[in-house]
Design a protein around this motif. Structure first.
Motif, PDB file in Angstrom:
ATOM      1  N   GLU A  32       0.877  -1.164   0.000  1.00 32.82           N
ATOM      2  CA  GLU A  32       0.000   0.000   0.000  1.00 32.82           C
ATOM      3  C   GLU A  32       0.915   1.214   0.000  1.00 32.82           C
ATOM      4  N   PHE A  34       1.562   5.505  -0.118  1.00 30.49           N
ATOM      5  CA  PHE A  34       1.006   6.766   0.378  1.00 30.49           C
ATOM      6  C   PHE A  34       1.955   7.909   0.045  1.00 30.49           C
ATOM      7  N   TYR A  36       2.865  11.541   1.914  1.00 32.19           N
ATOM      8  CA  TYR A  36       2.710  12.439   3.043  1.00 32.19           C
ATOM      9  C   TYR A  36       3.360  13.777   2.692  1.00 32.19           C
ATOM     10  N   LEU A  46      -0.969  13.091   6.039  1.00 33.54           N
ATOM     11  CA  LEU A  46      -1.281  12.289   4.866  1.00 33.54           C
ATOM     12  C   LEU A  46      -1.829  13.170   3.743  1.00 33.54           C
ATOM     13  N   ARG A  49      -3.545   8.338  -0.630  1.00 33.57           N
ATOM     14  CA  ARG A  49      -3.181   6.915  -0.599  1.00 33.57           C
ATOM     15  C   ARG A  49      -3.655   6.261  -1.881  1.00 33.57           C
ATOM     16  N   TYR A  86       6.883  13.150   1.157  1.00 31.50           N
ATOM     17  CA  TYR A  86       7.439  11.842   1.470  1.00 31.50           C
ATOM     18  C   TYR A  86       6.540  10.758   0.899  1.00 31.50           C
ATOM     19  N   ARG A  95       1.402  -4.537  11.867  1.00 30.73           N
ATOM     20  CA  ARG A  95       1.945  -3.451  12.674  1.00 30.73           C
ATOM     21  C   ARG A  95       1.594  -2.083  12.110  1.00 30.73           C
ATOM     22  N   ARG A  96       1.210  -2.021  10.838  1.00 32.72           N
ATOM     23  CA  ARG A  96       0.723  -0.786  10.221  1.00 32.72           C
ATOM     24  C   ARG A  96       1.739   0.339  10.186  1.00 32.72           C
ATOM     25  N   ALA A  97       2.956   0.058  10.521  1.00 33.31           N
ATOM     26  CA  ALA A  97       3.982   1.102  10.422  1.00 33.31           C
ATOM     27  C   ALA A  97       4.338   1.310   8.957  1.00 33.31           C
ATOM     28  N   LEU A  98       4.840   2.473   8.649  1.00 38.31           N
ATOM     29  CA  LEU A  98       5.192   2.825   7.284  1.00 38.31           C
ATOM     30  C   LEU A  98       6.697   2.893   7.110  1.00 38.31           C
ATOM     31  N   THR A  99       7.138   2.546   5.903  1.00 36.67           N
ATOM     32  CA  THR A  99       8.523   2.771   5.490  1.00 36.67           C
ATOM     33  C   THR A  99       8.527   4.008   4.613  1.00 36.67           C
ATOM     34  N   PHE A 100       9.341   4.994   4.986  1.00 36.79           N
ATOM     35  CA  PHE A 100       9.344   6.277   4.292  1.00 36.79           C
ATOM     36  C   PHE A 100      10.553   6.417   3.373  1.00 36.79           C
ATOM     37  N   GLY A 101      10.342   7.154   2.284  1.00 36.13           N
ATOM     38  CA  GLY A 101      11.465   7.599   1.485  1.00 36.13           C
ATOM     39  C   GLY A 101      12.126   8.793   2.157  1.00 36.13           C
ATOM     40  N   SER A 102      13.218   9.264   1.554  1.00 35.96           N
ATOM     41  CA  SER A 102      13.987  10.349   2.173  1.00 35.96           C
ATOM     42  C   SER A 102      13.396  11.727   1.911  1.00 35.96           C
TER      43      SER A 102
END
Lengths: 110, 114
Positions: A32, A34, A36, A46, A49, A86, A95-102
């Motif tokens: 998924e 997104f 931000y 946000l 999405r 981002y 866990r619903r945590a997100l991995t972010f780009g820089s």
């Protein structure tokens, strides 16, 4: 491992010009995605999405699984679009945590 | 409605000192997270919690501890501060329903370790 890449640290355009903020991801399952945004002196929030297929503030983003991309686009940039953007991926269920780009800083000049 | 509140906003620590970053949310969210953001980098997950009494490690947990005794609070503890922990720390929370991806963030806490 999941990974999000935003290749541009800074994107500068003139007001009224089209904008494309690039995002590529690496994930073996069905991600998924997104976007931000963080405006000056505001919290990270946000923007949109991919599952909603919505247009927010004139921005759209299409998930391209073949190219593993989720680029953010707007046909006519406005000065108020200037912000940090981002791209983020949710791939680990539970866990619903997100991995972010820089992040990419968008500067819209008058 | 305050949302997610983090304190302090700024802090300077000496190497070896300890401190706690406080985070509280008033949205009755079950999920809470701590991220850190180093200059020019994305946010990296330190710890997360799916509910009171339940915590788990993220990508970069070393040097940190958390607890979740209530739904509202999720403090982050640094036991022996090191220069590598100089960063901006963000607390976030999210709804535990079917809709995923919308994290609500605090304003961030800028920590410098000298």
């Amino acid at each position: 491992a999941q990974r999000v890449t935003q290749p541009e640290k800074l994107l500068s355009v003139f007001k009224g010009a089209p904008v494309e903020l690039k995002c590529n991801y690496s994930y073996s399952g069905s991600p998924e995605l997104f976007w931000y945004v963080q405006y000056s002196r505001q919290r990270l929030q946000l923007l949109l999405r991919h599952i909603s297929r919505e247009s927010i503030k004139g921005f759209t983003a299409d998930l391209n699984k073949g190219e593993t991309s989720f680029h953010l686009k707007k046909p006519f940039a406005q000065e108020e679009d200037s912000a940090m953007y981002y791209c983020a991926l949710s791939g680990v269920t539970g866990r619903r945590a997100l991995t972010f780009g820089s992040g990419t800083r968008l500067q819209v000049q008058p | 409605n305050a949302g997610v509140t983090q304190t302090p906003k700024f802090r300077i620590l000496k190497i070896g000192q300890s401190m706690t970053l406080q985070c509280t949310q008033d949205m009755n969210h079950n999920y809470m997270y701590w991220y850190r953001q180093d200059p020019g980098m994305g946010l990296k997950l330190i710890y997360y919690s799916v509910g009171a009494g339940i915590t788990d490690k993220g990508e970069v947990p070393n040097g940190y501890n958390v607890s979740r005794s209530t739904t509202e609070d999720f403090p982050l503890r640094l036991e022996l501060a090191a220069p590598s922990q100089t960063s901006v720390y963000f607390c976030a929370s999210s709804y535990s329903g079917q809709t995923t991806g919308e994290l609500f963030f605090g304003e961030g806490s800028r920590l410098t370790v000298l």
